[in-house]
Design a protein around this motif. Structure first.
Motif: not given
Lengths: 111, 115
Positions: B35, B37, B41-43, B45, B48, B55-56, B90, B98
């Protein structure tokens, strides 16, 4: 387009009182919700989660409520303590994986 | 049980350079997510990995890439750095990927500053 929204950037509460942090989401396919707490210069720490089949989950002073019809969840902290002062992130997870986070709410608990 | 370890903790790079960040997940965890940050803007993605497979992927340019090794350790690479890449990166690990009722555990992050 934000799928997870925390509309209050900050919240100030007196020690011993209840803190209520709110979170709204737009995607009805989300089936798992989590709350994380983050102190400066540290990574987020998992607090509590709730599955979409439940409407409440409790862990000590922390309770998460989920209202699916309103696409809303909230985190209640009772009683609030100065050590709870941090940024709280709401996150949602769908079947495709990955967590989608809100922008966070900074909680300040005053002694 | 050791937590998620990210190295380095701090990094200063120049525009145009590339950077590689490392993440060692909790022992036994097979999923690693990354992630970004930034203030306000927050976290967000990035991607993954689960069992060495991506996967993503989030909505980031191709300059951001990653990989996972057979021991579940993961690396993230950013090429041709831009000033806007300055952020806290992060890494989170989880037992399963997940979305399967499993929480993710985060490392302390790598603070990247691009000058």
């Amino acid at each position: 387009d934000q799928q997870v929204k925390q509309n209050s950037p900050s919240l100030s509460v007196q020690e011993g009182r209840i803190s209520i942090l709110n979170c709204d989401y737009t995607n009805s396919m989300f089936d798992y919700f989590l709350w994380y707490k983050k102190y400066p210069a540290e990574g987020p720490t998992f607090l509590i989660s709730i599955s979409s089949i439940k409407d409440k989950n409790e862990d000590g002073r922390f309770t998460v409520f989920l209202n699916k019809s309103a696409k809303h969840l909230s985190l209640h902290i009772v009683p609030s303590q100065p050590g709870d002062s941090a940024v709280y992130f709401c996150a949602a997870s769908g079947s495709q994986g990955n967590l989608i986070f809100g922008k966070g709410t900074k909680l300040s608990v005053k002694p | 049980k050791a937590g998620v370890t990210q190295t380095p903790r701090y990094l200063i790079k120049t525009r145009g350079q590339q950077v590689t960040l490392s993440c060692s997940p909790i022992s036994g965890h097979r999923s690693v997510s990354w992630y970004q940050q930034t203030p306000g803007q927050g976290l967000q993605f990035l991607f993954e990995y689960f069992s060495e497979t991506q996967r993503n992927k989030g909505n980031f340019p191709g300059r951001f890439s990653g990989r996972q090794f057979s021991n579940s350790r993961s690396e993230m690479n950013v090429s041709t750095l831009e000033l806007g890449d300055s952020a806290l990166y992060l890494c989170a690990s989880s037992l399963m990927f997940t979305g399967v009722d499993t929480e993710a555990f985060f490392g302390q992050g790598t603070r990247l500053t691009v000058v």
